[in-house]
Design a protein around this motif. Structure first.
Motif, PDB file in Angstrom:
ATOM      1  N   ILE A  50      35.626  37.993 -60.099  1.00  0.00           N
ATOM      2  CA  ILE A  50      34.695  37.744 -58.767  1.00  0.00           C
ATOM      3  C   ILE A  50      33.867  38.968 -58.618  1.00  0.00           C
ATOM      4  CG2 ILE A  50      34.904  37.864 -55.985  1.00  0.00           C
ATOM      5  CD1 ILE A  50      36.144  35.180 -57.368  1.00  0.00           C
ATOM      6  N   TYR A  51      34.290  40.392 -58.985  1.00  0.00           N
ATOM      7  CA  TYR A  51      33.245  41.397 -58.903  1.00  0.00           C
ATOM      8  C   TYR A  51      32.241  41.411 -59.972  1.00  0.00           C
ATOM      9  CZ  TYR A  51      36.166  44.034 -55.705  1.00  0.00           C
ATOM     10  OH  TYR A  51      36.929  44.452 -54.643  1.00  0.00           O
ATOM     11  N   LEU A  52      32.617  40.764 -61.103  1.00  0.00           N
ATOM     12  CA  LEU A  52      31.446  40.312 -62.090  1.00  0.00           C
ATOM     13  C   LEU A  52      30.642  39.382 -61.611  1.00  0.00           C
ATOM     14  CD1 LEU A  52      33.215  39.562 -65.598  1.00  0.00           C
ATOM     15  CD2 LEU A  52      31.350  41.191 -64.933  1.00  0.00           C
ATOM     16  N   ASN A  53      31.016  38.272 -60.695  1.00  0.00           N
ATOM     17  CA  ASN A  53      30.161  37.435 -60.279  1.00  0.00           C
ATOM     18  C   ASN A  53      29.292  37.953 -59.155  1.00  0.00           C
ATOM     19  OD1 ASN A  53      29.269  34.574 -60.346  1.00  0.00           O
ATOM     20  ND2 ASN A  53      30.018  34.724 -57.985  1.00  0.00           N
ATOM     21  N   VAL A  54      30.005  39.030 -58.466  1.00  0.00           N
ATOM     22  CA  VAL A  54      29.049  39.847 -57.467  1.00  0.00           C
ATOM     23  C   VAL A  54      27.891  40.611 -58.025  1.00  0.00           C
ATOM     24  CG1 VAL A  54      29.260  41.729 -55.851  1.00  0.00           C
ATOM     25  CG2 VAL A  54      30.990  39.781 -55.494  1.00  0.00           C
ATOM     26  N   TRP A  55      28.276  41.315 -59.300  1.00  0.00           N
ATOM     27  CA  TRP A  55      27.389  42.012 -59.810  1.00  0.00           C
ATOM     28  C   TRP A  55      26.200  41.389 -60.364  1.00  0.00           C
ATOM     29  CZ3 TRP A  55      25.305  46.442 -60.260  1.00  0.00           C
ATOM     30  CH2 TRP A  55      24.674  46.978 -61.210  1.00  0.00           C
ATOM     31  N   PHE A  56      26.541  40.085 -60.913  1.00  0.00           N
ATOM     32  CA  PHE A  56      25.574  38.938 -61.527  1.00  0.00           C
ATOM     33  C   PHE A  56      24.664  38.789 -60.447  1.00  0.00           C
ATOM     34  CE2 PHE A  56      23.519  35.847 -64.063  1.00  0.00           C
ATOM     35  CZ  PHE A  56      23.593  34.774 -63.314  1.00  0.00           C
ATOM     36  N   GLU A  57      25.249  38.380 -59.478  1.00  0.00           N
ATOM     37  CA  GLU A  57      24.372  37.623 -58.199  1.00  0.00           C
ATOM     38  C   GLU A  57      23.606  38.581 -57.470  1.00  0.00           C
ATOM     39  OE1 GLU A  57      27.016  35.041 -55.708  1.00  0.00           O
ATOM     40  OE2 GLU A  57      26.944  33.653 -57.464  1.00  0.00           O
ATOM     41  N   LEU A  58      24.294  39.940 -57.181  1.00  0.00           N
ATOM     42  CA  LEU A  58      23.366  41.088 -56.563  1.00  0.00           C
ATOM     43  C   LEU A  58      22.123  41.419 -57.307  1.00  0.00           C
ATOM     44  CD1 LEU A  58      26.029  43.379 -55.143  1.00  0.00           C
ATOM     45  CD2 LEU A  58      24.453  42.015 -53.959  1.00  0.00           C
ATOM     46  N   THR A  59      22.307  41.531 -58.594  1.00  0.00           N
ATOM     47  CA  THR A  59      21.337  42.062 -59.774  1.00  0.00           C
ATOM     48  C   THR A  59      20.124  40.786 -59.707  1.00  0.00           C
ATOM     49  OG1 THR A  59      22.984  42.948 -61.054  1.00  0.00           O
ATOM     50  CG2 THR A  59      20.741  42.941 -61.860  1.00  0.00           C
ATOM     51  N   PHE A  60      20.624  39.537 -60.036  1.00  0.00           N
ATOM     52  CA  PHE A  60      19.598  38.599 -60.379  1.00  0.00           C
ATOM     53  C   PHE A  60      18.811  38.283 -58.995  1.00  0.00           C
ATOM     54  CE2 PHE A  60      19.695  37.077 -64.795  1.00  0.00           C
ATOM     55  CZ  PHE A  60      20.511  38.018 -65.189  1.00  0.00           C
ATOM     56  N   GLY A  61      19.674  38.107 -57.794  1.00  0.00           N
ATOM     57  CA  GLY A  61      19.496  37.770 -56.406  1.00  0.00           C
ATOM     58  C   GLY A  61      18.106  38.960 -56.122  1.00  0.00           C
ATOM     59  N   ALA A  62      18.333  40.195 -56.402  1.00  0.00           N
ATOM     60  CA  ALA A  62      17.428  41.196 -56.101  1.00  0.00           C
ATOM     61  C   ALA A  62      16.148  40.760 -56.849  1.00  0.00           C
ATOM     62  CB  ALA A  62      17.939  42.696 -56.392  1.00  0.00           C
ATOM     63  N   MET A  63      16.202  40.874 -58.199  1.00  0.00           N
ATOM     64  CA  MET A  63      15.122  40.328 -58.990  1.00  0.00           C
ATOM     65  C   MET A  63      14.347  39.160 -58.587  1.00  0.00           C
ATOM     66  SD  MET A  63      16.997  41.481 -62.654  1.00  0.00           S
ATOM     67  CE  MET A  63      15.468  40.907 -63.954  1.00  0.00           C
ATOM     68  N   MET A  64      15.193  38.143 -57.998  1.00  0.00           N
ATOM     69  CA  MET A  64      14.466  37.036 -57.650  1.00  0.00           C
ATOM     70  C   MET A  64      13.646  37.310 -56.332  1.00  0.00           C
ATOM     71  SD  MET A  64      14.004  33.612 -57.571  1.00  0.00           S
ATOM     72  CE  MET A  64      15.572  33.080 -58.581  1.00  0.00           C
ATOM     73  N   ILE A  65      14.185  38.014 -55.491  1.00  0.00           N
ATOM     74  CA  ILE A  65      13.615  38.552 -54.269  1.00  0.00           C
ATOM     75  C   ILE A  65      11.996  39.158 -54.581  1.00  0.00           C
ATOM     76  CG2 ILE A  65      13.619  39.890 -52.058  1.00  0.00           C
ATOM     77  CD1 ILE A  65      16.454  38.853 -51.823  1.00  0.00           C
ATOM     78  N   ILE A  66      12.211  40.277 -55.538  1.00  0.00           N
ATOM     79  CA  ILE A  66      11.063  41.168 -55.814  1.00  0.00           C
ATOM     80  C   ILE A  66      10.289  40.461 -56.809  1.00  0.00           C
ATOM     81  CG2 ILE A  66      12.288  43.288 -55.377  1.00  0.00           C
ATOM     82  CD1 ILE A  66      12.286  43.958 -58.341  1.00  0.00           C
ATOM     83  N   GLY A  67      10.617  39.187 -57.236  1.00  0.00           N
ATOM     84  CA  GLY A  67       9.832  38.562 -58.380  1.00  0.00           C
ATOM     85  C   GLY A  67       9.435  39.260 -59.671  1.00  0.00           C
ATOM     86  N   PHE A  68      10.818  39.755 -60.346  1.00  0.00           N
ATOM     87  CA  PHE A  68      10.622  40.382 -61.574  1.00  0.00           C
ATOM     88  C   PHE A  68      11.034  39.421 -62.658  1.00  0.00           C
ATOM     89  CE2 PHE A  68       9.558  43.860 -64.102  1.00  0.00           C
ATOM     90  CZ  PHE A  68      10.622  44.345 -64.965  1.00  0.00           C
ATOM     91  N   TYR A  69      10.298  39.150 -63.559  1.00  0.00           N
ATOM     92  CA  TYR A  69      10.944  38.304 -64.636  1.00  0.00           C
ATOM     93  C   TYR A  69      11.317  36.774 -63.876  1.00  0.00           C
ATOM     94  CZ  TYR A  69      10.518  41.498 -68.444  1.00  0.00           C
ATOM     95  OH  TYR A  69       9.900  42.262 -69.627  1.00  0.00           O
ATOM     96  N   THR A  70      10.677  36.456 -63.130  1.00  0.00           N
ATOM     97  CA  THR A  70      11.078  35.249 -62.219  1.00  0.00           C
ATOM     98  C   THR A  70      11.475  34.222 -63.141  1.00  0.00           C
ATOM     99  OG1 THR A  70       9.203  35.878 -60.707  1.00  0.00           O
ATOM    100  CG2 THR A  70      10.276  33.987 -60.209  1.00  0.00           C
ATOM    101  N   ARG A  71      10.711  33.467 -64.200  1.00  0.00           N
ATOM    102  CA  ARG A  71      11.188  32.549 -64.774  1.00  0.00           C
ATOM    103  C   ARG A  71      12.567  32.442 -65.543  1.00  0.00           C
ATOM    104  NH1 ARG A  71       7.065  28.666 -66.339  1.00  0.00           N
ATOM    105  NH2 ARG A  71       5.155  29.528 -65.878  1.00  0.00           N
ATOM    106  N   ILE A  72      12.939  33.599 -66.069  1.00  0.00           N
ATOM    107  CA  ILE A  72      13.983  33.928 -66.822  1.00  0.00           C
ATOM    108  C   ILE A  72      15.248  34.077 -65.549  1.00  0.00           C
ATOM    109  CG2 ILE A  72      15.435  35.496 -68.168  1.00  0.00           C
ATOM    110  CD1 ILE A  72      12.909  36.172 -69.546  1.00  0.00           C
ATOM    111  N   VAL A  73      15.193  34.745 -64.603  1.00  0.00           N
ATOM    112  CA  VAL A  73      15.981  35.042 -63.592  1.00  0.00           C
ATOM    113  C   VAL A  73      16.406  33.626 -63.150  1.00  0.00           C
ATOM    114  CG1 VAL A  73      16.434  36.177 -61.415  1.00  0.00           C
ATOM    115  CG2 VAL A  73      15.629  37.448 -63.358  1.00  0.00           C
TER     116      VAL A  73
END
Lengths: 134, 165
Positions: A50-73
């Motif tokens: 669950i914590y792995l999933n949290v780490w993944f979703e927090l990191t990629f969710g933040a990158m999605m919001i700021i629009g960094f490497y949008t396609r890959i994320v």
């Protein structure tokens, strides 16, 4: 107005991903029922997954919001959501998550939108190319 | 600028992988307390030892006695029968453990026993979460997800079948 549709979709879905990550961080034991069966045979505890999933979703969710490497994320998040749909099955939650996966694929195909870090780099790159062309 | 973007991306990737390693090494499978607790609850079964059938007892045939002389006894006035008090069934955890499949699904939550069979396909969060509670004490799982929420408590009341011994 049309240019804002991509921003709204990107930031909205990023916020949803981060919200679910925070829910899992608050009560990880309540989410272990959603883990697929094969995770029980791996050398990581269910809470650890669950914590792995949290780490993944927090990191990629933040990158999605700021629009960094949008396609890959967006592509990784879409595949992640499809994995959840496959695990949960065809019910209310699964159908909803399938909708999120489709929206993420759409963002992945659209690519860079305005008000994003990717656009900032793109603009600087275009300015440099124009300077060399001149 | 593109090289800067790539460098930032690589840096973020390294940070991400460091986080993954930290979680993997700090949560090994030995600390799987939730699953082990559920397994303990679901594995509660009634251990019965075979009881030998009692040996048949032969009674001696009694001698016939002369019929006594009966005198009429006045019948008392019938006393009113009070209305029966509704009793709540009481089940033990081992009895709940017998109902541990989706076709017959009981669970114990906060000292009460509920029949979740009809609710399995109606649960908004999916059927898996309900099926995981069949036959066990689901108090922790229910309270972790729904503590303080009125609608889940109300839905649960409709499925009440008894108390936990």
């Amino acid at each position: 107005m049309r240019k804002f549709s991509a921003i709204i979709l990107r930031i909205g879905i990023g916020a949803v991903i981060i919200w679910f990550a925070l829910q899992q961080l608050a009560k990880p034991s309540a989410w272990t029922v959603y883990l697929p069966a094969f995770t029980q045979s791996l050398p990581i505890s269910q809470i650890g997954f669950i914590y792995l999933n949290v780490w993944f979703e927090l990191t990629f969710g933040a990158m999605m919001i700021i629009g960094f490497y949008t396609r890959i994320v967006a592509l990784f998040l879409a595949l992640h959501m499809l994995g959840i749909v496959f695990t949960i099955g065809f019910d209310a939650t699964g159908v909803r998550d399938f909708g999120l996966a489709v929206a993420l694929f759409s963002i992945s195909l659209y690519g860079t939108s305005c008000w994003s870090v990717d656009e900032l780099f793109e603009r600087n790159r275009n300015a440099e190319l124009k300077k060399y062309a001149d | 600028m593109q090289s800067l973007k790539i460098q930032i991306g690589i840096g973020l990737g390294i940070v991400f992988l460091l986080g993954v390693s930290f979680i993997v090494f700090n949560f090994p499978a030995a600390e799987n307390t939730i699953n082990s607790q559920n397994q303990v609850d679901s594995e509660t079964t009634i251990k019965t030892t075979p009881v030998a059938a009692p040996a048949p007892v032969t009674k001696p045939i009694p001698k016939p006695t002369p019929a006594p002389i009966t005198t009429p006894i006045p019948t008392p006035a019938p006393t009113p029968i009070p209305a029966p008090i509704p009793t709540v069934n009481s089940y033990s955890l081992s009895e709940v453990a017998l109902h541990n499949n989706p076709q017959d699904c009981w669970t114990a939550i906060s000292g009460n026993v509920y029949n979740l069979t009809s609710f399995i396909n109606g649960h908004p969060g999916g059927s898996r979460t309900i099926i995981s509670l069949c036959g066990i004490n689901g108090t922790n799982a229910f309270l972790n997800q729904h503590q303080g929420q009125r609608r889940p408590a109300s839905e649960l009341n409709n499925l009440f079948i008894g108390t936990l011994k």
